[in-house]
Design an enzyme around this catalytic site. Structure first.
Site, PDB file in Angstrom:
ATOM      1  CE  LYS A 185      -1.699   2.596   2.861  1.00  0.00           C
ATOM      2  NZ  LYS A 185      -1.612   3.670   2.223  1.00  0.00           N
ATOM      3  CB  CYS A 210      14.223   8.772   6.783  1.00  0.00           C
ATOM      4  SG  CYS A 210      14.527   7.683   5.551  1.00  0.00           S
ATOM      5  CD  GLU A 222      11.054  12.408  10.620  1.00  0.00           C
ATOM      6  OE1 GLU A 222      10.125  11.786  10.866  1.00  0.00           O
ATOM      7  OE2 GLU A 222      12.072  11.772   9.927  1.00  0.00           O
ATOM      8  CD  GLU A 265      14.205   0.371   7.464  1.00  0.00           C
ATOM      9  OE1 GLU A 265      14.709   1.407   7.842  1.00  0.00           O
ATOM     10  OE2 GLU A 265      14.635  -0.697   7.267  1.00  0.00           O
TER      11      GLU A 265
END
Ligand code: NAD
Length: 496
Positions: free
Chosen positions: A175, A284, A383, A250
């Site tokens: 997905k 990332c 982040e 991850e």
């Protein structure tokens, strides 16, 4: 408008069963690129059933047969490189140069790598470890893998999930993120065309809470591999726990970029600009926290600010454009909000605004450099996932390492120094899945990518990813041929 795109199930494009659709936008202009079906649970069920049916055949294909499919798919993707690059550039808002020189060739190379790696699954040597038996190892696929991907590198993230899974003999339902599903569909088609049984690679184009959640919780899915934010990753792990399935995560990052006083400062400045602005900072592993020795701090800040000022924002189709938009209006609002709040506690040296004029049609945001950031503040800990670099000073090596590790994340880091001992200490003591020395960002198919700490666990790319997508079986053959084995006496002894 591009050709109609749907889901990819059982080797064909399919409309969704919900009747609901989603508009994929080009974030550089907010124009509608495509309307895709929003998958519901029934679509996920169909994709899982198709993957299960394909598993019977694909898991028994020989390594040579699987390698042939992946190698041919790599060639097909390479032939379509320009189409893939343009589509990736439009749906994700990437400068075309990045899509042409990084996303697409990286995907082709990864596909070729796993074509070769499919033929080499390692294990212990067979041997008579007990003396009375021959033991050997089988490395077997798990079954149907359910994967969830993010929007920042849609094609590469699809590749990182699909390739090790199918190279090892699993089948997969992926997905993609709802806002960037288009290149995953083209990617999946290449495997059917290359000879994989229909259903080996399936794509469902739905939302996380509906299609994603259903896929993760599906009882016929053997394993979930997820790339995305740490918050959603934790939810995914909780959902997967209900069926006790294997999970590979991850997650987010907040990479330190440590500049010692003996560093080549020109290299560090260029590295910080490239490392923080790649993919508009939506990476990332992007450099986000520059930790710089106080003696070179001013020079470093001046150098980065000067280069940030000449980075070209522009249309993503223009090969001269360096910096594209953020992925969506919602994400632009998040990034801008974090920088606005930071004005209350830190100093925004350059950037900190969305451009005006033509670019205001899209989700562009200026390269932003922030200093005087207190430890523990939002910009230090969270982040941002945008073109924002914060800089803090340090006075000695102990402090540099402490600051580098002052984060819940542990995906990537870099150390900039000419001193081999300092470099050695940094690579040993910084808690991250990858530590670069005098560079920041490069990845290669042969080497693993994955997190420490709250950046997740498990590895993408490289032969290490087979540890996630295979299970190890011990096979033990008796060599004695005796009805009464010597070891039985441990359990029972017969009279006489
Ligand atoms: P996200 O977590 O919001 O979404 C990721 C995916 O999860 C999407 O496909 C989304 O639809 C799906 N999802 C959302 N809710 C779900 C649920 N309840 N169940 C199942 N699936 C669900 O992340 P994003 O905003 O798309 O991507 C950015 C994040 O991804 C950043 O945190 C970034 O660091 C991370 N990322 C990590 C890596 C890595 O290798 N560690 C690589 C790329 C991106």
């Amino acid at each position: 408008m591009l050709a109609a795109m749907h889901q990819y199930i059982d080797g064909e494009r399919r409309a969704g069963t919900t009747g609901e659709t989603f508009e994929v936008l080009d974030p550089s202009t907010d124009e509608v690129l495509e309307t895709v079906a929003l998958a519901g649970p029934a679509d996920v069920d169909a994709a899982v059933a198709s993957a299960q049916a394909a598993y019977a055949q694909w898991s028994r294909a020989t390594p040579v047969e699987r390698a042939a499919v992946l190698t041919k798919a790599a060639a097909l993707l390479d032939e379509r490189a320009e189409d893939l690059a343009r589509l990736e550039s439009r749906q994700a808002g990437k400068p075309i140069r990045l899509a042409r020189e990084f996303d697409v060739p990286g995907t082709v190379d990864n596909t070729a790598f796993f074509g070769a790696a499919a033929r080499r699954l390692d294990g212990m040597a067979s041997a008579e470890y007990s003396g009375d038996h021959t033991s050997s190892i089988r490395r077997e696929p798990l079954g149907v893998i359910g994967s969830i991907a993010p929007w920042n590198y849609p094609l590469q993230m699809a590749a990182w999930k699909v390739l090790p899974a199918i190279a090892a003999g699993n089948t997969i339902v992926l997905k993609p993120a709802e806002i960037t599903p288009l290149t995953s569909l083209l990617f999946a088609e290449a495997f059917t065309e290359a000879g994989a049984p229909p259903g080996t690679v399936n794509i469902v184009t739905g939302t996380g809470p509906v299609a994603g959640q259903h896929l993760v919780g599906h009882p016929d899915v053997a394993m979930t591999s997820f790339t995305g934010s740490t918050a959603v990753g934790r939810r995914v792990m909780a959902t997967a726990a209900h069926t006790g399935k294997r999970v590979h995560l991850e997650l987010g990052g907040k990479a330190p970029f440590v500049v010692f006083d003996d560093a080549d400062l020109e290299a560090a400045v260029h590295g910080a600009v490239a490392g923080s602005l790649i993919n508009t900072g939506q990476d990332c592993t992007a450099a986000t926290r520059a930790i710089v020795h106080r003696s070179v701090l001013d020079e470093f800040v001046r150098g980065v600010a000067d280069l940030f000022a000449v980075v070209r924002m522009g249309p993503t189709s223009d090969p001269a454009t360096d910096l594209g938009p953020l992925s969506s209006r919602a994400h632009l609002a998040k990034v801008a909000g974090m920088v606005e709040r930071a004005r209350g506690y830190a100093k925004v040296v350059t950037g900190g605004a969305a451009p005006t004029g033509d670019l205001a049609r899209g989700s562009y945001y200026e390269p932003t450099l922030v200093t005087d950031v207190p430890l523990g503040s939002e910009l230090w800990t969270d982040e941002v996932f945008g073109p924002v670099l914060v800089v803090v000073p340090f006075d000695d090596d102990d402090e540099a390492i402490r600051l580098a590790n002052d984060t819940e994340f542990g995906l990537a880091a870099s150390a900039w120094t000419r001193d081999t001992y300092r470099a050695g200490r940094a690579t040993r003591e910084i808690q991250a899945g990858c530590v670069w020395v005098n560079d920041h960002i490069p990845i290669i198919s042969e080497m693993p990518h994955g997190g420490y700490k709250h950046s997740g666990f498990g590895k993408d790319m490289s032969a290490y990813s087979f540890d996630e997508y295979t299970q190890v079986k011990h096979v033990m053959h008796d060599l004695t041929g005796e009805a009464r084995k010597p070891w039985h006496r441990t359990i029972f002894t017969l009279p006489g």
